[in-house]
Design a protein around this motif. Structure first.
Motif, PDB file in Angstrom:
ATOM      1  N   SER A 158     -24.950 -35.859  61.877  1.00 37.50           N
ATOM      2  CA  SER A 158     -24.113 -36.946  62.438  1.00 37.50           C
ATOM      3  C   SER A 158     -24.146 -36.874  63.966  1.00 37.50           C
ATOM      4  N   ALA A 159     -24.220 -35.668  64.515  1.00 35.72           N
ATOM      5  CA  ALA A 159     -24.359 -35.544  65.977  1.00 35.72           C
ATOM      6  C   ALA A 159     -25.721 -36.078  66.424  1.00 35.72           C
ATOM      7  N   LEU A 160     -26.720 -35.884  65.583  1.00 38.33           N
ATOM      8  CA  LEU A 160     -28.070 -36.373  65.934  1.00 38.33           C
ATOM      9  C   LEU A 160     -28.067 -37.898  66.050  1.00 38.33           C
ATOM     10  N   GLU A 161     -27.440 -38.565  65.082  1.00 38.77           N
ATOM     11  CA  GLU A 161     -27.387 -40.050  65.115  1.00 38.77           C
ATOM     12  C   GLU A 161     -26.794 -40.527  66.426  1.00 38.77           C
ATOM     13  N   LYS A 162     -25.740 -39.813  66.843  1.00 41.39           N
ATOM     14  CA  LYS A 162     -25.056 -40.228  68.079  1.00 41.39           C
ATOM     15  C   LYS A 162     -25.887 -39.890  69.321  1.00 41.39           C
ATOM     16  N   ALA A 163     -26.693 -38.855  69.210  1.00 43.80           N
ATOM     17  CA  ALA A 163     -27.443 -38.383  70.393  1.00 43.80           C
ATOM     18  C   ALA A 163     -28.643 -39.269  70.722  1.00 43.80           C
ATOM     19  N   ILE A 164     -29.128 -40.000  69.723  1.00 35.53           N
ATOM     20  CA  ILE A 164     -30.319 -40.831  69.972  1.00 35.53           C
ATOM     21  C   ILE A 164     -29.914 -42.105  70.701  1.00 35.53           C
ATOM     22  N   SER A 165     -30.605 -42.387  71.796  1.00 37.40           N
ATOM     23  CA  SER A 165     -30.279 -43.578  72.587  1.00 37.40           C
ATOM     24  C   SER A 165     -31.563 -44.382  72.817  1.00 37.40           C
ATOM     25  N   LYS A 166     -31.429 -45.470  73.551  1.00 32.51           N
ATOM     26  CA  LYS A 166     -32.628 -46.274  73.832  1.00 32.51           C
ATOM     27  C   LYS A 166     -33.613 -45.500  74.726  1.00 32.51           C
ATOM     28  N   ASN A 167     -33.145 -44.412  75.309  1.00 28.97           N
ATOM     29  CA  ASN A 167     -34.028 -43.604  76.172  1.00 28.97           C
ATOM     30  C   ASN A 167     -34.750 -42.482  75.411  1.00 28.97           C
ATOM     31  N   THR A 168     -34.409 -42.332  74.122  1.00 24.72           N
ATOM     32  CA  THR A 168     -35.008 -41.221  73.365  1.00 24.72           C
ATOM     33  C   THR A 168     -36.485 -41.486  73.092  1.00 24.72           C
ATOM     34  N   LYS A 169     -37.319 -40.571  73.551  1.00 22.35           N
ATOM     35  CA  LYS A 169     -38.757 -40.729  73.322  1.00 22.35           C
ATOM     36  C   LYS A 169     -39.226 -39.898  72.124  1.00 22.35           C
ATOM     37  N   ALA A 170     -38.562 -38.796  71.894  1.00 25.32           N
ATOM     38  CA  ALA A 170     -39.002 -37.914  70.803  1.00 25.32           C
ATOM     39  C   ALA A 170     -37.905 -36.942  70.423  1.00 25.32           C
ATOM     40  N   ILE A 171     -38.086 -36.359  69.244  1.00 27.19           N
ATOM     41  CA  ILE A 171     -37.219 -35.264  68.786  1.00 27.19           C
ATOM     42  C   ILE A 171     -38.125 -34.082  68.486  1.00 27.19           C
TER      43      ILE A 171
END
Ligand code: PLP
Length: 391
Positions: free
Chosen positions: A155-168
Motif C-alpha cells: 500500500s505504501a508502494l502504490e502511494k509512492a509511485i508518481s508521474k515522475n517514477t521511471k522505474a522500481i
C-alpha cells in the motif's frame, strides 16, 4: 575546485567497508575477529570455470578488445540461458556485458532518467549503493518500507509511485534480508505497476537486480520476473554465483518484448560508454562463452545460516529466517542497530548496522564465511546476549 559530491563519496566510505577495513587491520595484527561484514563468497569457484580461465589466459586473442557490448558469443550464451528460465524471450542483441551488477545498475539508472525530478522507487531493505548510483545519475531515490518478514509494503508502494517514477528496483533474493519474494509478491507488484503505468501513460520499468538469483535454499523457487512483467530490465552479476566478485563481470539483459527495445538498449550502452564502461573484462567474457551453467556449491551458506539462526534463537535474539542469498538480519534488543554493531565490535564480532539498508533497528550478518568463523562466533554472540541481559 573538485566536485564536492564526488569528494564526499570518496571520503565517506560505506559502513560495510568501514567495518571490513577495521577487521582486516585486526586480522593483520594476528587478532581473532569474526568478520560478518562483506558479501565476499567463501566457497570456491567451480573447477570447470577455473579451467576455462586458465585456458583463456594462454590465448592471445582472448585478451583483445571485444565489441563494446561484449562478444556476440557470450551474449548469445546468456540469452540462451535466460530463454531456458521461462517464457520471456531474449536475444544476444538485448544483452550487454558489464563490470558487475553495480555497473549494470549505474548504466540503467542513467539511461532511463534525464531530470532531477525523475524518481526510482526502491523497496526496503535495500543495497545502500542504490542511492549513490541513483543520485549520481541525477535522479532521486524514493524508498518504500517493508512489513513483517521483510515483505514489501504494497500500500505504501502504490502511494509512492508518481508521474515522475521511471522505474522500481526489485532485488530477489534480497540483500540484506535474504528474503525471497514469492510469486504472489511479484504478481501484486506487477499489478500495481501495470495500473500505474496505465495512469501515467507510459511504462514504468522494473529493474530486477539479481546477483543472488541462484542462491535459494530448500524447496524455495524464485519467480522469473520477465515472465510476469515484460518491461523488466535484468541486472546480473557472476560475483556471488561463481564466487568472482573481484573480477567484475555481469550483464544487463532486456527481453525482446520490452517497450522501446532498440532505443533502451542503445541508451544503456550509451550511458555505460559515457563513464568508460565498454568491453567488460574479455577473459571473463571468454569464460561466459564456455560456461556450462554449473554454479558454485552454496550448501555451506545454508549450513552457516541454520547454525547461526539456532545460536541466535537459543540466546533469545530475534532474527529472520532467510530463504536465499547469504545474509541474516538480527534485531537490536533495544531498537538501536548502530549500538548493537558497536557492542559486537568491542567483542571482536563484526556485523553491519542496517540503518543504511533502510532497516533501522536491525543489523546484517553476512553468512558467506567459513564454518570455522561461525563456530568461533558462538561464544561471542553469547557475550553479546549477556551484554543485553538476554540470558
Ligand atoms: N546489488 C546487490 C543487491 C548487491 O548485493 C551487490 C553486491 O553485493 C551488487 C548489486 C553489486 O554487485 P557486483 O559487485 O557484482 O557489481
Amino acid at each position: 575546485m573538485l566536485n564536492e559530491k564526488m569528494l564526499s563519496l570518496g571520503k565517506n566510505r560505506s559502513k560495510i567497508r568501514d567495518l571490513f577495513e577495521y577487521g582486516k587491520v585486526l586480522k593483520e595484527q594476528g587478532k581473532t575477529v569474526c568478520d560478518f561484514t562483506l558479501g565476499n563468497p567463501s566457497v570456491k569457484t567451480p573447477e570447470k570455470v577455473t579451467q576455462i580461465l586458465i585456458d583463456g589466459l594462454e590465448k592471445a586473442d582472448v585478451h583483445a578488445y571485444t565489441q563494446a557490448q561484449g562478444s556476440k558469443l557470450s551474449r548469445q550464451n546468456i540469452a540462451n540461458d535466460l530463454n531456458k528460465k521461462g517464457n520471456a524471450k531474449f536475444c544476444a542483441d538485448g544483452v550487454i556485458l558489464t563490470c558487475g551488477a553495480a555497473a549494470s545498475l549505474c548504466g540503467v539508472f542513467k539511461a532511463i532518467t534525464s531530470s532531477n525530478l525523475d524518481e526510482i522507487v526502491v523497496l526496503a531493505p535495500y543495497f545502500p549503493e542504490y542511492k549513490v548510483f541513483i543520485e549520481s545519475a541525477g535522479a532521486k531515490q524514493v524508498t518504500v518500507g517493508f512489513t513483517q518478514d521483510f515483505s514489501p509494503d504494497f500500500s505504501a508502494l502504490e502511494k509512492a509511485i508518481s508521474k515522475n517514477t521511471k522505474a522500481i528496483v526489485i532485488n530477489n533474493p534480497n540483500n540484506p534480508s535474504g528474503k525471497v519474494y514469492d510469486e504472489n509478491d511479484v504478481l501484486t507488484l506487477c499489478k500495481i505497476l501495470n495500473k500505474k503505468s496505465a495512469e501515467i501513460g507510459r511504462p514504468i520499468y522494473l529493474i530486477s537486480d539479481e546477483p543472488y538469483r541462484e542462491i535459494v535454499f530448500g524447496k524455495t523457487t524464485l519467480p522469473f520476473i520477465p515472465d510476469f512483467y515484460k518491461n523488466t530490465i535484468i541486472c546480473y552479476s557472476y560475483s556471488k554465483s561463481l564466487s568472482l566478485p573481484g573480477e567484475r563481470i555481469g550483464y544487463v539483459a532486456i527481453p525482446n518484448e520490452i517497450c522501446s527495445f532498440i532505443d533502451l538498449y542503445a541508451g544503456i550502452l550509451g550511458s555505460l560508454r559515457a563513464v568508460g564502461y565498454v568491453c567488460a573484462p574479455s577473459l571473463f567474457q571468454y569464460m561466459i562463452e564456455n560456461f556450462d551453467g554449473n554454479y558454485s556449491d552454496f550448501s555451506i551458506y545454508e549450513n552457516n545460516l541454520n547454525n547461526l539462526i539456532t545460536t541466535l534463537k537459543s540466546l533469545n535474539f530475534t532474527c529472520n529466517e532467510p530463504k536465499g542469498a547469504f545474509y541474516l538480519m538480527i534485531k537490536a534488543p533495544d531498537g538501536d542497530g548502530e549500538k548493537l554493531s558497536e557492542t559486537a565490535k568491542e567483542l571482536g564480532l563484526l556485523i553491519v548496522p542496517a540503518d543504511s539498508f533502510g532497516a533501522k533497528g536491525w543489523a546484517r550478518i553476512a553468512t558467506c564465511v567459513s564454518e570455522k568463523t561461525v563456530q568461533e562466533s558462538k561464544p561471542l554472540f553469547e557475550k553479546l546476549a549477556k551484554a543485553y541481559n538476554l540470558i
